[in-house]
Design an enzyme around this catalytic site. Structure first.
Site, mmCIF file in Angstrom:
data_model
loop_
_atom_site.group_PDB
_atom_site.id
_atom_site.type_symbol
_atom_site.label_atom_id
_atom_site.label_comp_id
_atom_site.label_asym_id
_atom_site.label_seq_id
_atom_site.Cartn_x
_atom_site.Cartn_y
_atom_site.Cartn_z
ATOM 1 N N SER A 595 8.281 53.819 -61.255
ATOM 2 C CA SER A 595 8.850 54.963 -61.957
ATOM 3 C C SER A 595 8.725 56.218 -61.070
ATOM 4 O O SER A 595 9.242 56.219 -59.959
ATOM 5 C CB SER A 595 8.177 55.139 -63.319
ATOM 6 O OG SER A 595 8.947 55.961 -64.152
ATOM 7 N N ASP A 681 17.114 48.615 -67.339
ATOM 8 C CA ASP A 681 16.377 49.873 -67.290
ATOM 9 C C ASP A 681 17.389 51.005 -67.402
ATOM 10 O O ASP A 681 18.077 51.329 -66.437
ATOM 11 C CB ASP A 681 15.593 49.974 -65.984
ATOM 12 C CG ASP A 681 14.756 51.241 -65.901
ATOM 13 O OD1 ASP A 681 14.844 52.081 -66.815
ATOM 14 O OD2 ASP A 681 14.004 51.393 -64.923
ATOM 15 N N HIS A 713 12.521 48.817 -67.964
ATOM 16 C CA HIS A 713 11.663 49.599 -67.075
ATOM 17 C C HIS A 713 10.364 48.847 -66.778
ATOM 18 O O HIS A 713 9.621 49.215 -65.873
ATOM 19 C CB HIS A 713 11.363 50.948 -67.741
ATOM 20 C CG HIS A 713 10.951 52.039 -66.806
ATOM 21 N ND1 HIS A 713 11.722 52.470 -65.756
ATOM 22 C CD2 HIS A 713 9.834 52.812 -66.763
ATOM 23 C CE1 HIS A 713 11.115 53.455 -65.111
ATOM 24 N NE2 HIS A 713 9.956 53.674 -65.699
#
Length: 737
Positions: A595, A681, A713
């Site tokens: 991330s 995602d 994600h």
């Protein structure tokens, strides 16, 4: 030999092999006492662990029912089961014996029965698992539930059709797969938004539950709030006459740019709803959807009294006079400091009880006296137990180098039931007897001998002891270093099992996501420090600028400065480790992260001055201009970048952000890189990972792309999880060993 099965009116003849396969798929996945081939953690050992989830104490505090998820890599699926255990840790019993998952256990009928969800319906059973009865037969299916204290009603969370952003296809085209999108908020996290959750109030009569009445009928808004909201966002008043619930009553563009989520009070008798966060007749100031709300009037000091930020998870006090909830002050800032707000129902007044605790409140619960609230908060890289009274005086009750998760009172006792975990210990349940009190900022580096006993803490479960006892345990050290701006930064050093001070080890810089998520003592089934250390790596995990637990100033310095001080902090930490820790091999350094951590890796790839020998980036942002319009949560980009990339009157921070996007420095990339991304995602779209991989290969740099068409994600499926771990370590071993 063949067997026959009669199904309705049809006669099916099935071979023994086919039957065996069917029976294999139908059997429950349960804990088994596996024998490991070595004392080092492997992906297979990690996925063999049971994962403790939700739990509930009986009203008298004598028993706890709790959920555990087991995974089968072979079958590529999970199975959720329910256990019961006495509050003294004895009498553990498995309640689930079928292949159907059972979850969301709650005590009903004054502790005489346990309600739970299986097959999308609510069932109940006696505490010994017998006398199972189906309570609902709902065509829609039940996502979650909460019974009223008097047992006469229940809130049911059910999905309703939603076509505000994606129009419903014509009835005569049932096989059409196209979606006509007419507004924003058409997909979120990992799904196209064609249903939303609503709370229904249903009657309970003779053990049966009605379909219920939608208390938000004709409102195109969510409750609980997607993507992570659950039944904790709804609560009953002690007199069973009112429901407090969480909702962000916005749609389309307004939803995508705002974090303004409020607490509402619904009276089940009059069927009226009151917003507890906003005054009657409140009109939101005009908002420019392409700019940060930091400087817009909605967040002006005079408007903050209207709770424009994120408010969630209401809980009535036991005496019914007050409601507490988690509250963020500002709109558009999903990582604003999360405070504990208390609303006096009679006076209609709000107060904030954790103003002197300059960090986040993550979980909380009321004590039986209605005068004390216990909460979990992060400080200096640990999540410990605190309390506050109604005057806002905060006390510390535990002092461990560990993290506590969710908490609740142990029935009607003065004890607390909690989940605890660390870098070397997956989640287990504990009972805490509050006693120790001290300054909340005085968390010690090491826990003195005997402190667990003096704190009155007892471990109830040992879910993975049969695996952990076979494994070598890494050690964890705490180290402080001066940053380039003259401040002190904590970083964790995780050392391999059987560590030898005289050896040199390949070392990984761990880059945290968020960007404002704490590097506390978390246990992850993917970014797991124990398995990394067990593969022979030292891990350096900095609590860089931008993380909570070190004061608001430290935490907020990252917004608008993604490539400044926080990147210096990463390099400061790895340089300090390489220069001062003799067991760190400075010629075998890698950097990994997901991330914002993946973004960090992509940025460091163009700015590391040959420190690192390889990189791994998972679900990272690569091109921030693309990211601005790709993401489904525009509030995030607005707050962090300040402006849409096309605005000609950009702030200096916005220009700096876009000018320093990692994709602009690919010409300086010179180091092997592994890119990982999930195609579902929608927070950081998979084109970001593909773009980084394609750029590396076009530059002639060794690179690999691990892409998951069916993951978001995160990586949630067992075989994908194993593939992730194997690919991760194969890449590291290739370049660092």
């Amino acid at each position: 030999m063949k067997k026959t099965l009669i199904m309705g009116a049809a006669l099916l003849v099935m071979s023994g092999a086919t039957l065996k396969a069917q029976e294999e798929m139908a059997r429950p996945i349960l804990k088994n006492n596996i024998k490991l081939a070595s004392d080092l953690m492997t992906p297979e050992a990690l996925w063999a662990m049971g994962r403790i989830g939700g739990y509930a104490a009986s009203p008298d505090g004598k028993q706890i029912v709790y959920n555990v998820a087991y995974y089968s890599v072979k079958e590529n699926k999970s199975h959720h089961v329910l256990y019961i255990i006495n509050a003294d840790g004895t009498g553990q019993k498995l309640l689930t014996t079928s292949a159907k998952s059972e979850t969301d256990a709650a005590w009903i009928e004054d502790g005489k029965r346990i309600a739970f969800i299986t097959g999308g319906q609510i069932w109940s059973m006696l505490p010994d698992g017998t006398d199972r009865r189906q309570m609902t037969n709902d065509e829609t299916g039940i996502d979650a539930f909460k019974f009223s204290p008097d047992g006469k009603h229940v809130v049911l969370v059910k999905q309703i059709p939603f076509h505000e952003s994606i129009k419903e296809n014509p009835d005569d085209l049932p096989k059409a797969t196209g979606r006509l999108v007419t507004d924003l908020n058409y997909r979120h996290w990992d799904e196209y938004v064609e249903t939303i959750p609503h709370p229904f109030v249903a009657d309970v009569t003779d053990g049966k539950i009605s379909e219920g009445i939608d208390i938000m009928k004709d409102e195109p808004y969510e409750c609980p709030v997607k993507p992570f909201g659950g039944i904790e966002q709804i609560d009953w008043s002690p007199d069973s006459k009112s429901i407090a619930y969480t909702s962000r009553k916005k749609a389309g563009v307004e939803y995508m740019i705002s974090t303004d989520t409020d607490i509402y009070l619904y009276n089940i008798g009059t069927k009226t709803t009151t917003n507890l966060c906003k005054p009657e007749g409140y009109v939101e100031p005009s908002i420019d959807p392409t700019k940060t709300m930091k400087t817009q009037s909605v967040n002006a000091p005079e408007n903050l009294k209207n709770n424009p930020g994120y408010d969630q998870n209401p809980q009535f006090s036991p005496d019914g006079k007050q409601i507490a909830w988690l509250s963020m002050a500002r709109n558009g800032y999903e990582s604003d400091r999360q405070r504990l707000c208390c609303y006096n129902i009679e006076k209609g007044e709000k107060s904030y009880l954790t103003e002197d605790f300059d960090s986040n409140v993550d979980e909380f619960c009321w004590a039986a006296n209605s005068k004390t609230l216990y909460f979990i908060g992060v400080w200096h890289g640990t999540e410990n137990l605190y309390s506050t009274n109604l005057k806002g005086i905060v006390s510390l009750h535990t002092n461990f180098q560990a993290d506590f998760g969710s908490i609740q009172m142990l029935g009607n006792t003065n004890q607390i039931l909690a989940e605890r975990h660390s870098y070397t210990e997956p989640a287990d349940l504990y009972v805490i007897t509050p006693g120790m009190k001290s300054n909340p900022k005085s968390v010690v580096d090491e826990v003195p001998a005997g402190i667990a006993k003096s704190m009155g803490i007892k471990q109830l479960t040992s879910e993975n002891k049969h695996i952990l006892d076979q494994l070598g345990k890494p050690s964890v050290r705490k180290r402080w270093v001066k940053t380039t701006d003259g401040k002190q930064m904590l970083y964790w050093v995780i050392l391999p099992p059987n560590f030898d001070e005289n050896k040199k080890y390949p070392t990984l810089l761990f880059c945290e996501g968020g960007p404002q998520s704490p590097v506390s003592q978390f246990w992850s089934y993917r970014w797991n420090f124990m398995i990394m250390a067990s593969h022979g790596y030292v891990i350096v995990a900095p609590n860089r600028h931008g993380l909570p637990g070190f004061g608001s100033e430290w935490c907020e310095e990252i917004s608008g400065d993604w490539t400044g001080q926080c990147m210096d902090d990463y390099l400061t930490a790895i340089d300090d480790a390489a220069d001062n820790l003799p067991y760190v091999d400075k010629d075998r350094l890698g950097a990994v992260g997901a991330s914002f951590g993946g973004f960090s890796v992509y940025y460091l790839a163009g700015h590391h001055d040959k420190r690192f020998k390889c990189f791994i980036a998972h679900d990272g942002a690569f091109n921030l201009e693309s990211m601005y319009t790709d993401t489904e949560e525009v509030w995030f980009s607005n707050w962090e970048y300040d402006d849409a990339f096309w605005n000609k009157d950009q702030t200096a921070d916005a220009k700096k952000t876009y000018d320093n996007s990692p994709h602009r420095f690919v010409d300086k990339w010179d180091t092997p890189i592994l890119c990982i991304h999930g195609e579902k995602d929608y927070r950081i779209n998979y084109n970001q990972g593909m773009g980084a991989f394609n750029a590396a290969r076009l530059r002639g740099i060794p690179a690999e792309l691990l892409i998951f068409p069916d993951e978001n994600h995160w990586v949630l499926k067992p075989q994908n999880g194993i593939l992730w771990q194997r690919t991760f370590f194969n890449w590291l071993d290739r370049w660092l060993k």
